[in-house]
Scaffold this motif. Structure first.
Motif, mmCIF file in Angstrom:
data_model
loop_
_atom_site.group_PDB
_atom_site.id
_atom_site.type_symbol
_atom_site.label_atom_id
_atom_site.label_comp_id
_atom_site.label_asym_id
_atom_site.label_seq_id
_atom_site.Cartn_x
_atom_site.Cartn_y
_atom_site.Cartn_z
ATOM 1 N N ALA A 59 0.766 -1.189 0.021
ATOM 2 C CA ALA A 59 0.076 -0.036 0.110
ATOM 3 C C ALA A 59 0.699 1.261 0.207
ATOM 4 N N GLY A 74 0.717 5.782 -0.956
ATOM 5 C CA GLY A 74 -0.399 7.009 -1.104
ATOM 6 C C GLY A 74 0.142 7.771 -2.588
ATOM 7 N N GLY A 80 -4.822 6.194 -2.920
ATOM 8 C CA GLY A 80 -4.194 5.236 -2.253
ATOM 9 C C GLY A 80 -3.805 4.260 -3.371
#
Length: 441
Positions: free
Chosen positions: A218, A220, A305
């Protein structure tokens, strides 16, 4: 136990490989004793779990997180582990629990848990409650139940004198649910022990017939577009152009058309503000905008994201996004920035080989075969930081339950015994002198 032939061709670290051992199709006398010992200790393990669940350890309740960590100190010291507490006050977190046992036989293991939950000290969901085989409570499956499986698996082995000369580190973070920033500081000590381990096992809640062999990473991204502020009557003119909001729309649509069909890649624009005057707080992920229908938008901001299955996929997606950003509409500008968070736990050869071993353990225990997960169904976790540094990694080894992160979080109590027995046999098989093992790094 059937040892995967793929173990001979691991390529995650140069010159590292598992060695083959003779096949085994049933529990040995020692392994049967391990299972019996897990059974004998089961009631004690549930009592211990009840006690730690009843200690609030929401991530920002530092005192509670430390109390849960310290509750594990004496039990691990009784098993011959050297225990310490790693303070994390510089990132505004309680700290991490670490227990280490130095040895030389078999694979070097890193067993991972976490002490914190998402439930704040002043919330309504605070207590363990049990109704037959079902228990509820904050963190009961995410992941205090997994921590207990680690402890009591090792206890069963120690009770029988079977830990021997194993090299095992147990690391329970105090901020998995809301990691301290910067990550480079809050995960520094976890990475340090990972780099000296061969196999990493994480005990987040499990699912029937499945373990976690991969997780997406993950990160951003923040996109800002600009335009010429002017009366809307001259929008699209040579002097004024399209404005910031049209430019934002072009870019987001470009992302969708170029990348939406790529397997395991997702990107989500979660917050958007745009208009004449824009204020956006990136830390709080909220903002405000003023504009008028007869004024061309001057600025627009999107915060989003990005999830990915490998570093290669992440970098390729970022490159494509940058390319799309740079093709501006008339009289507009745009800039994109990226923020790293969790790396991916890729479905490597080593993980697939480890899956065969864990599945064999499960079958030998009568729990049935195991398969790897669909990475799109799992979020990031602490194993994600560790996976790139070890030869093989796995998650989802804890007990079963559901509704994590909600006041309905529940645990299947008998599954604690199943997860503990599986962990104990897996640790035993990986740390024996004649077990599958890794060559020196």
């Amino acid at each position: 136990m059937k040892i995967a032939t793929a173990l001979l061709s691991l390529v995650l670290v140069p010159v590292a490989a598992f060695a083959q051992t003779a096949p085994q199709v049933a529990l040995s006398q020692e392994e049967a004793a391990i299972v019996a010992r897990v059974e004998a200790n089961f009631d004690d393990s549930i009592t211990f779990l009840e006690n730690v669940v009843n200690i609030n350890s929401g991530t920002m309740n530092h005192e509670g997180v430390r109390e849960v960590g310290h509750a594990h100190t004496e039990p691990f010291e009784a098993l011959g582990f050297d225990v310490d507490w790693i303070e994390q006050d510089k990132v505004d977190r309680a700290g991490h629990f670490r227990a280490m046992k130095k040895g030389k036989t078999g694979a070097s293991l890193l067993l991972i848990g976490h002490l914190d939950t998402v439930f704040a000290k002043d919330g309504d969901f605070q207590e363990w409650r049990r109704d037959g085989d079902r228990a509820t409570g904050p963190g009961v499956v995410d992941m205090k139940g997994g921590n207990v499986a680690i402890l009591y698996a090792l206890k069963a082995l120690d009770d029988l004198g079977l830990i021997g000369d194993a090299n095992i580190t147990v690391f329970m973070t105090g901020d998995e649910e809301m990691s301290g920033k910067p990550i480079s500081k809050s995960r520094k000590d976890l990475l340090a022990v990972a780099k000296s381990a061969d196999v990493a096992l994480n005990f987040e809640g499990g699912a029937k017939g499945e373990v976690v062999t991969s997780r997406r990473g993950a990160s951003g991204w923040t996109l800002t577009t600009t335009g010429v502020r002017a009366h809307s009557s001259v929008v699209f003119s040579e002097e004024v152009g399209a404005g910031a909001i049209f430019e934002m729309g072009r870019i987001l649509n470009g992302f969708y058309e170029a990348l939406a069909d790529e397997e395991y890649l997702t990107f989500n624009p979660g917050v958007l503000v745009g208009g004449t005057d824009v204020m956006y707080d990136e830390t709080a992920t909220k903002g405000s905008a003023f504009g008028k229908t007869n004024v061309v938008a001057q600025k627009s901001v999107v915060d989003g994201g990005l999830r990915f299955i490998s570093e290669e996929q992440k970098e390729a997606a970022r490159a494509k996004m940058r390319e799309i950003v740079e093709a501006h509409l008339p009289q507009t500008g745009a800039e994109i920035s990226f923020q790293d968070s969790y790396p991916a736990m890729a479905p490597t050869q080593g993980n697939m080989a480890l899956l065969e071993i864990v599945s064999d353990v499960s079958e030998d225990l009568g729990q049935g075969p195991l398969k790897g997960n669909d990475p799109s169904k799992r979020g990031a976790a602490d194993i994600s930081f560790v996976a790139p540094h070890v030869l093989a990694s796995m998650d989802g080894l804890g007990p079963q339950g559901g509704n994590a992160h909600t006041p309905d979080e529940w645990l299947d109590v008998p599954s604690v015994k199943d997860a503990t027995a599986r962990a104990a046999l897996l640790i035993y098989r990986l740390t024996r002198e004649d077990a599958p093992r890794f060559a020196e790094h």
